[in-house]
Scaffold this motif. Structure first.
Motif, PDB file in Angstrom:
ATOM      1  N   GLU A   8       0.865  -1.280   0.092  1.00 40.59           N
ATOM      2  CA  GLU A   8       0.293  -0.448  -0.039  1.00 40.59           C
ATOM      3  C   GLU A   8       0.924   1.033   0.087  1.00 40.59           C
ATOM      4  O   GLU A   8       1.803   1.398   0.832  1.00 40.59           O
ATOM      5  CB  GLU A   8      -0.476  -0.146   1.493  1.00 40.59           C
ATOM      6  CG  GLU A   8      -1.925   1.572   1.229  1.00 40.59           C
ATOM      7  CD  GLU A   8      -2.551   1.563  -0.025  1.00 40.59           C
ATOM      8  OE1 GLU A   8      -2.466   2.238  -0.223  1.00 40.59           O
ATOM      9  OE2 GLU A   8      -3.351   0.994   0.037  1.00 40.59           O
ATOM     10  N   ASP A  10       0.246   4.052   0.374  1.00 42.20           N
ATOM     11  CA  ASP A  10      -0.684   5.923   1.271  1.00 42.20           C
ATOM     12  C   ASP A  10       0.046   5.150   2.668  1.00 42.20           C
ATOM     13  O   ASP A  10       0.178   4.869   2.747  1.00 42.20           O
ATOM     14  CB  ASP A  10      -2.442   5.607   1.118  1.00 42.20           C
ATOM     15  CG  ASP A  10      -2.228   6.937   2.174  1.00 42.20           C
ATOM     16  OD1 ASP A  10      -1.963   7.216   3.303  1.00 42.20           O
ATOM     17  OD2 ASP A  10      -2.988   7.683   1.113  1.00 42.20           O
ATOM     18  N   LEU A  13      -2.928   5.025   5.611  1.00 35.98           N
ATOM     19  CA  LEU A  13      -3.135   4.225   5.598  1.00 35.98           C
ATOM     20  C   LEU A  13      -2.752   2.798   5.658  1.00 35.98           C
ATOM     21  O   LEU A  13      -2.874   1.715   6.228  1.00 35.98           O
ATOM     22  CB  LEU A  13      -4.005   4.256   3.623  1.00 35.98           C
ATOM     23  CG  LEU A  13      -5.250   3.075   4.024  1.00 35.98           C
ATOM     24  CD1 LEU A  13      -6.142   2.706   4.724  1.00 35.98           C
ATOM     25  CD2 LEU A  13      -5.760   3.344   2.062  1.00 35.98           C
ATOM     26  N   GLY A  16      -1.916   2.311   9.057  1.00 35.49           N
ATOM     27  CA  GLY A  16      -3.435   2.126   9.725  1.00 35.49           C
ATOM     28  C   GLY A  16      -4.133   0.320   9.425  1.00 35.49           C
ATOM     29  O   GLY A  16      -4.434  -0.300  10.904  1.00 35.49           O
ATOM     30  N   ILE A  17      -3.951  -0.107   8.541  1.00 34.85           N
ATOM     31  CA  ILE A  17      -4.035  -1.108   8.027  1.00 34.85           C
ATOM     32  C   ILE A  17      -3.192  -2.686   9.150  1.00 34.85           C
ATOM     33  O   ILE A  17      -3.668  -3.457   9.626  1.00 34.85           O
ATOM     34  CB  ILE A  17      -3.884  -1.423   6.681  1.00 34.85           C
ATOM     35  CG1 ILE A  17      -5.064  -0.763   5.817  1.00 34.85           C
ATOM     36  CG2 ILE A  17      -4.360  -3.433   6.488  1.00 34.85           C
ATOM     37  CD1 ILE A  17      -5.421  -0.950   4.406  1.00 34.85           C
ATOM     38  N   ASP A  52      -2.715  -3.500  -2.965  1.00 34.78           N
ATOM     39  CA  ASP A  52      -3.008  -2.338  -4.189  1.00 34.78           C
ATOM     40  C   ASP A  52      -2.912  -2.178  -5.900  1.00 34.78           C
ATOM     41  O   ASP A  52      -1.727  -3.070  -5.688  1.00 34.78           O
ATOM     42  CB  ASP A  52      -2.400  -1.107  -3.429  1.00 34.78           C
ATOM     43  CG  ASP A  52      -3.450   0.139  -3.874  1.00 34.78           C
ATOM     44  OD1 ASP A  52      -4.222   0.136  -4.294  1.00 34.78           O
ATOM     45  OD2 ASP A  52      -2.646   1.091  -3.330  1.00 34.78           O
ATOM     46  N   LYS A  99     -12.096   0.493  -1.529  1.00 36.48           N
ATOM     47  CA  LYS A  99     -11.838   2.100  -1.120  1.00 36.48           C
ATOM     48  C   LYS A  99     -12.886   3.265  -1.194  1.00 36.48           C
ATOM     49  O   LYS A  99     -13.674   3.089  -2.066  1.00 36.48           O
ATOM     50  CB  LYS A  99     -10.723   2.650  -1.004  1.00 36.48           C
ATOM     51  CG  LYS A  99      -9.617   1.787  -0.950  1.00 36.48           C
ATOM     52  CD  LYS A  99      -8.029   2.413  -1.611  1.00 36.48           C
ATOM     53  CE  LYS A  99      -6.849   1.745  -1.535  1.00 36.48           C
ATOM     54  NZ  LYS A  99      -5.512   2.802  -1.180  1.00 36.48           N
ATOM     55  N   PRO A 100     -13.334   3.426  -0.212  1.00 34.96           N
ATOM     56  CA  PRO A 100     -13.157   3.326   1.249  1.00 34.96           C
ATOM     57  C   PRO A 100     -13.697   1.877   1.755  1.00 34.96           C
ATOM     58  O   PRO A 100     -14.206   0.976   1.627  1.00 34.96           O
ATOM     59  CB  PRO A 100     -13.618   4.547   1.983  1.00 34.96           C
ATOM     60  CG  PRO A 100     -14.951   4.613   1.184  1.00 34.96           C
ATOM     61  CD  PRO A 100     -14.442   4.712  -0.140  1.00 34.96           C
TER      62      PRO A 100
END
Length: 223
Positions: A8, A10, A13, A16-17, A52, A99-100
């Motif tokens: 990913e 980002d 993000l 966070g994941i 992603d 997403k989201p």
């Protein structure tokens, strides 16, 4: 040990994941480029990939096609058109999340893929920090790969699949040396046991798992 690879780009993000999915027995490797994902994947040992699609140096679909059928893959992307979803699934993805999304839903889908993967791979045994994948011939201790010879693999499988049961020395010799050899050195089993202990036990002089039952043989202890 359930090792996950998350690709990913980002930073917020991705982190966070990673925090949402990672646990004591579930380390998550986070990469932000296709090249980084390929490098991490080359080390092997991942139970699930979360990719992603749109990355700075290419498409996650390229990595998906590379690993198709080898490990479960969840695509996580902003591409929510029907054609995008169809392309992702037909390229080999096991699931597709747009997403989201909800972290709770992502966790549930990750858990479902991991359960499905274990059911499809009966040759995988997980025991107190060990992961023994006898079908793929991949062995790990606390997430780190352990290199085993073919003889050591055969001995380990015999003991682990009969854990808690004492196997006689003669029985183990018959199970391990199956190449038709008429004569096996008397100490060959003892040497193989010692090598296996050195690779798997924290203190080989006081083994916790691969125990000797004096006068009989060996057992993989149930702790």
């Amino acid at each position: 040990m359930e090792r996950l690879l998350l690709l990913e780009d980002d930073p917020a993000l991705g982190e966070g994941i990673r925090l949402a999915l990672q646990g004591e027995t579930r380390p998550v490797t986070l990469c932000r480029t296709l090249a980084g994902g390929r490098e991490a994947l080359a080390a092997g040992g991942f139970e699930l990939l979360i990719l992603d699609v749109n990355l700075p140096d290419g498409s996650g679909l390229n990595l998906l096609r590379q690993v198709r059928g080898q490990v479960p893959v969840i695509l996580l992307t902003a591409n929510d058109m029907e054609t995008d979803i169809v392309t992702g699934l037909e390229s080999g993805a096991d699931d597709y999340i747009t997403k989201p999304f909800s972290l709770a839903v992502l966790r549930a889908r990750v858990n479902a893929q991991l359960r499905r993967g274990k059911a499809a791979r009966p040759g995988v045994v997980e025991l107190e920090g060990f992961t023994f994948d006898f079908d793929r011939m991949e062995y790990r201790k606390d997430g780190r790969p352990v290199d085993l010879s073919k003889t050591e693999q055969k001995l380990l499988r015999a003991l682990v699949e009969n854990r808690g049961i004492t196997l006689a020395r003669a029985d183990l010799v018959d199970r391990v040396w199956t190449d038709g050899a008429e004569f096996v050195e008397e100490n060959a089993l003892s040497v193989t046991v010692k090598r296996l202990r050195n690779k798997l036990e924290d203190d080989p002089s006081r083994p916790r798992y691969l125990k000797t039952v004096y006068g009989i043989g060996y057992t993989w202890a149930v702790t």
